[in-house]
Design an enzyme around this catalytic site. Structure first.
Site, PDB file in Angstrom:
ATOM      1  N   CYS B 225       0.805  -1.220   0.000  1.00 13.29           N
ATOM      2  CA  CYS B 225       0.000   0.000   0.000  1.00 13.29           C
ATOM      3  C   CYS B 225       0.838   1.269   0.000  1.00 13.29           C
ATOM      4  CB  CYS B 225      -0.907   0.022   1.221  1.00 13.29           C
ATOM      5  SG  CYS B 225      -2.046  -1.359   1.266  1.00 13.29           S
ATOM      6  N   HIS B 304      12.441   1.089   5.516  1.00  8.57           N
ATOM      7  CA  HIS B 304      12.113  -0.318   5.301  1.00  8.57           C
ATOM      8  C   HIS B 304      12.556  -1.122   6.507  1.00  8.57           C
ATOM      9  CE1 HIS B 304      11.194  -3.983   3.317  1.00  8.57           C
ATOM     10  NE2 HIS B 304      11.064  -3.432   2.132  1.00  8.57           N
ATOM     11  N   HIS B 388      -1.570  20.040   6.938  1.00  5.76           N
ATOM     12  CA  HIS B 388      -2.489  18.955   6.604  1.00  5.76           C
ATOM     13  C   HIS B 388      -1.789  17.611   6.702  1.00  5.76           C
ATOM     14  CE1 HIS B 388      -5.070  22.102   5.118  1.00  5.76           C
ATOM     15  NE2 HIS B 388      -4.086  22.526   4.359  1.00  5.76           N
ATOM     16  N   HIS B 392      -2.446   7.132   5.394  1.00  2.00           N
ATOM     17  CA  HIS B 392      -3.009   6.044   4.590  1.00  2.00           C
ATOM     18  C   HIS B 392      -4.220   5.441   5.303  1.00  2.00           C
ATOM     19  CE1 HIS B 392      -3.486   2.345   2.456  1.00  2.00           C
ATOM     20  NE2 HIS B 392      -3.012   1.617   3.431  1.00  2.00           N
ATOM     21  N   HIS B 421     -14.294   6.106   4.973  1.00  2.00           N
ATOM     22  CA  HIS B 421     -15.752   5.947   5.002  1.00  2.00           C
ATOM     23  C   HIS B 421     -16.348   5.906   3.601  1.00  2.00           C
ATOM     24  CE1 HIS B 421     -19.990   7.297   5.495  1.00  2.00           C
ATOM     25  NE2 HIS B 421     -19.909   6.572   6.584  1.00  2.00           N
ATOM     26  N   ASN B 425     -10.628   1.147   1.881  1.00  2.00           N
ATOM     27  CA  ASN B 425      -9.181   1.116   1.763  1.00  2.00           C
ATOM     28  C   ASN B 425      -8.824   0.874   0.306  1.00  2.00           C
ATOM     29  OD1 ASN B 425      -6.478   0.555   1.726  1.00  2.00           O
ATOM     30  ND2 ASN B 425      -6.512  -0.921   3.412  1.00  2.00           N
TER      31      ASN B 425
END
Lengths: 428, 497
Positions: B225, B304, B388, B392, B421, B425
């Protein structure tokens, strides 16, 4: 004809069936419910069916996506029909408007439209209508099933199976016409079903003991009409001029009551075959004559009336029967009250409680145009009827023809058909 | 009787002012230092008078050679500086895919299909229902057409159809928004973790839009993702090497072939959360795009944690006992995500935090190491560095966890929660839906800094910092255009199904 299908297995000549779901595009507010009236609950064991067949010229380019998109737009107007049935603490069913959706079934057929329509008994169209009863789990049973069948020649059949608790045949056919309008790009705007619209005029005096309704053994959460007899179906066309008019004396150019005459002839033929009990009482279901405005909402507005005669029907003349039918008593209020009294806890049937005649001839079935063309053929019937039998009369493609769909106990069907042959309703 | 609150209030006010004073002092330290020096110099000059200044200058004996020599050296160093400065990467515009309404999956439909598909394992159905109730998803999320069937029909054709639908729609929209011509694309990077056909999705795009034969195309698969920011990083590096170029990035996740068809509970979780989505982004290093670009890329940090076994195995694709392939999510996922975030913050903190926060963090770190390990670690206030936040939308738990650990207010995480919402995802493209939400709400002003944080399998934590180039007027078209007025919505802890 068995009605519960396994997924993937075809019904008869329909194969490669795939199930999915269609619904509304906009979410319904949480907590919205639809409360069935007493009359709605009385009809809960019945399911209405309609199948429309379109030729390849009309439907070749109509893909599943087109049909589904139009269905979504239709359900935007009647989103409550995509809900599911739940029970209140008292046991009274209601519809929870949770946008669950209508089941959409895709199938293929080995025949061409021509071959299919050449079959003399039109009740073969039952294969085009996917049907499952409500239950055994109410919250997971769709109230509407839509089947889209692709013929070998790229023609199309579209059929709806619809739980009668939501609305009558007129509502179903209205919804289908709306769908056809959406498909051709028109904007639609269905009226909301407010509680106001769902009341019907109280007759004076209210029928205390309606004959058109019969209590059945409790069915629990599986809404299937309990029947001891195996039922058979038969569907045929007839011409008014050749087969109906000769049975009735005409006074010049007066319009003849086609439905009543036809009902009278059929009533007589069945009375000749059925010895006990003799069908002295019949139920007539038709559009409410006082309902002047055209059907604009989904509800049970059909008039349910009862006709009782004191003389043996088999020997009576069609004229006498027609005169009696004109004096039918509207029993809707009585039915509504009976259900309200028990708060929906008892189970009744209406179709087939007594020999029932349904008049759909005033509905323009052929208005459901695809690519500007009317359907080649339309089939209507009701599922889950009682042992006394059902006769549905509706318009055919040609204006001077009628289609009759009959559901009778199997043991009577052949005898009745031969009676029809004798009085010229069917050939041979 | 509760103790009087007045003293607490006044002490917290005092505390606040002290902190503000400290921040102002430290952050503007160079300026504050410069002012007295300048003041002194100016005073000296005034005192000396113009003739004395001229005398001073003459005495320094500047010859023409000196002047030319010094100018040349200055020019040389300035040139070297400008040449070695990394090219500024601009985000010209981006577009997000809005799924067709016919793909909508209300909760009730999802549960009914689940019961029919998992008819023999009611416990798994029960599990899915509990997940869905607490998921933070709404009733308008969308699944691709193949998954709407009972049972789902995930053929390769269906997967390609979904890819074509989401990618081409997003790209057509991007072309329309930016006026970009397909033939002008220099670099194309596609990231889609779980669907990698041959020819690749980037080849599919090149074929559809007839892109140039010398295009630099890349297809990143399997990177989870967080792959969208990885694509941005690769694009940035490529744009340093190729002057006057642009890069199109397509981020998506194709659901069709990856819908888990078995009954293992840990592997059913992604089915409840992952939904259809895609985003197409146009990056450029051209000076001419500076005026119309929406954002400028300031920093991009990749972390990572794959060297640790527990991080590597925490999101793992595998077969279950019945040979159904699915993604197994480990129970430690949140803890591992927290650690990866800490790692990432340690790198990005010094780049973005004002000096005051860095100093506090450093002193807290030193203090814990030298004096007392039990001191509470100081969490830098990232709200000072960014206006802002785009976290994710991996799930409600991720957003809750980050809100807590970064001490963000509900308004800061609103974009993430509302994206979860409305769209579910959508994997790598979710960051762009969130950014689109902030713009649609009219909150993006010129100079605002945005922090995008993405987590992904591996376990990776990548973050990007963008600076808004201009105040963005509420866009008339976009994935939020027809529903932004309904947002923000209140999302209950548990939705009663």
């Amino acid at each position: 004809m068995g009605q519960s299908q396994e997924k993937g297995q075809g019904q008869g000549s329909i194969y490669n069936m795939k199930l999915s779901t269609v619904g509304a595009t906009r979410p319904t507010e949480t907590g919205t419910t639809h409360e069935p009236t007493g009359l709605d609950l009385a009809m809960k064991l019945h399911y209405l069916k309609a199948a429309y067949i379109y030729t390849p010229e009309m439907a070749r380019d109509l893909s599943v996506t087109h049909v589904k998109e139009a269905m979504f737009k239709l359900f935007d107007q009647i989103a409550w029909t995509t809900g599911r049935l739940w029970r209140r603490d008292s046991g009274r069913p209601y519809i929870k408007c949770n946008d669950c959706g209508a089941r959409f079934v895709e199938g293929e057929c080995n025949f061409t439209v021509e071959e299919w329509l050449s079959k003399p008994d039109r009740s073969v169209d039952e294969f085009l209508v996917y049907h499952q009863p409500v239950g055994p789990e109410l919250p997971f049973s769709p109230l509407i099933y839509v089947q889209m069948t692709r013929f070998k020649c790229r023609g199309l059949a579209l059929a709806l199976s619809w739980a009668n608790i939501m609305g009558d045949s007129f509502s179903l056919l209205y919804a289908f016409n709306l769908w056809a309008k959406v498909l051709s790009g028109d904007k639609i705007n269905a009226l909301e079903t407010s509680t106001m619209d769902r009341r019907f005029p109280k007759t004076n005096p209210t029928v205390k003991d309606p004959k058109s309704i019969k209590q059945v053994d409790p069915v629990g959460d599986l809404w299937i009409t309990p029947n001891n007899k195996k039922m058979a179906r038969y569907c045929f066309n007839l011409t008014v001029a050749d087969q109906i008019s000769p049975h009735f004396p005409t006074n010049g150019d007066d319009q003849i009551p086609v439905f009543e005459i036809l009902a009278g002839i059929i009533w007589k033929s069945i009375a000749k075959v059925r010895e006990a009990p003799e069908p002295l009482t019949v139920t007539i279901i038709r559009k409410d004559p006082n309902d002047l405005k055209p059907i604009r909402s989904i509800r049970n507005s059909q008039m349910i009336s009862s006709v009782h005669v004191d003389f043996p029907v088999a020997e009576a003349s069609v004229e006498e029967l027609v005169r009696c039918m004109e004096r039918a008593t509207d029993e809707r209020c009585g039915i509504d009250e009976m259900e309200e009294r028990c708060d929906g806890s008892l189970d009744y049937i209406v179709y087939g409680a007594k020999l029932t005649f349904v008049d759909l001839s005033e509905v323009d079935l052929y208005e459901a145009r695809v690519m500007g063309k009317s359907p080649e053929s339309v089939y209507c019937n009701v599922e889950g009827i009682g042992e006394e039998g059902l006769v549905v009369v509706y318009a055919a493609a040609k204006s001077d023809e009628r289609v009759v769909t009959m559901t009778l106990p199997q043991e009577e069907m052949d005898w009745v058909k031969s009676e029809f042959g004798k009085c010229g309703l069917i050939n041979g | 009787m509760p103790p009087p609150k007045m003293p607490d209030l006044s002490s917290s006010m005092k505390h606040k002012y002290v902190k503000l004073g400290y921040q102002y002092l430290v952050n503007n330290f160079p300026t504050l230092l410069l002012i007295p020096i300048l003041a002194y110099t100016a005073l000296e000059l005034f005192r000396m008078g113009p003739e004395e200044i001229l005398n001073h200058l003459n005495s320094l004996n500047f010859s023409l050679l000196h002047i030319l020599g010094s100018s040349f050296v200055i020019m040389f160093f300035l040139t070297v500086y400008f040449m070695s400065k990394p090219r500024t990467i601009y985000l010209v515009d981006y577009s997000c895919f809005k799924p067709p309404v016919t793909c909508r999956v209300p909760f009730a439909t999802f549960m009914e299909h689940s019961r029919l598909n998992l008819i023999d394992t009611p416990k798994s159905v029960e599990f899915q229902m509990r997940i869905l109730e607490r998921s933070g998803l709404g009733e308008e999320t969308c699944l691709p057409p193949a998954i709407h069937y009972i049972p789902p029909t995930p053929t390769m054709d269906a997967a390609r159809s979904e890819a074509e639908l989401v990618i081409f729609t997003a790209m057509d929209d991007l072309f329309k928004k930016t006026g970009l011509k397909p033939k002008d694309i220099d670099i194309l990077i596609v990231n889609c973790s779980l669907f990698s056909p041959t020819p690749s999705l980037s080849a599919m795009i090149i074929n559809k839009y007839k892109l140039r034969s010398n295009i630099k195309s890349l297809n990143l698969s399997g990177m989870g993702c967080s792959a969208s920011l990885i694509s941005v990083d690769v694009a940035r590096d490529l744009l340093q090497v190729h002057p006057n170029s642009n890069a199109v990035i397509v981020s998506t996740e194709i659901i069709t072939p990856n819908y888990y068809q078995g009954k293992e509970r840990a592997m059913l979780l992604p089915n409840c959360l992952f939904r259809m989505g895609a985003a197409a982004i146009l990056l450029s290093n051209r000076r001419s795009d500076r005026w119309r670009a929406k954002y400028k890329l300031c920093h991009l940090v990749r972390t990572h944690k794959g060297a640790e076994d527990k991080s590597y195995y925490c999101v793992y694709q595998q077969e279950d006992d019945e040979s159904h392939v699915g993604i197994n999510l480990n129970k430690d996922l949140m803890a591992i995500a927290g650690e990866a975030l800490k790692s990432n913050i340690t790198t990005i903190g010094p780049l973005v935090l004002p000096a005051s926060e860095q100093l506090l963090f450093l002193s807290s770190l030193i203090g814990r190491k030298i004096f007392n390990a039990k001191w509470k670690p100081y969490i830098p206030d990232f709200k000072m560095a960014f206006e802002h936040f785009c976290i994710h939308a991996g799930g409600r738990a991720v957003i809750d966890e980050l809100q807590k650990s970064l001490q963000l207010s509900a308004e800061h995480v609103e974009a993430s929660r509302m994206t979860l919402h409305r769209f579910g995802n959508t994997s790598s493209s979710s960051l762009w839906y969130e950014l689109s939400y902030i713009e649609a709400k009219g909150k993006m002003k010129r100079g605002d800094r945005v922090w995008q944080i993405a987590f992904g399998s591996g376990f990776k934590c990548n973050s990007a910092v963008w600076k808004s180039n201009r105040t963005i007027k509420t866009p008339t078209e976009g994935p939020w255009s027809d529903c932004i007025d309904r947002y923000p919505v209140f999302i209950p802890e548990v939705v009663k199904l």
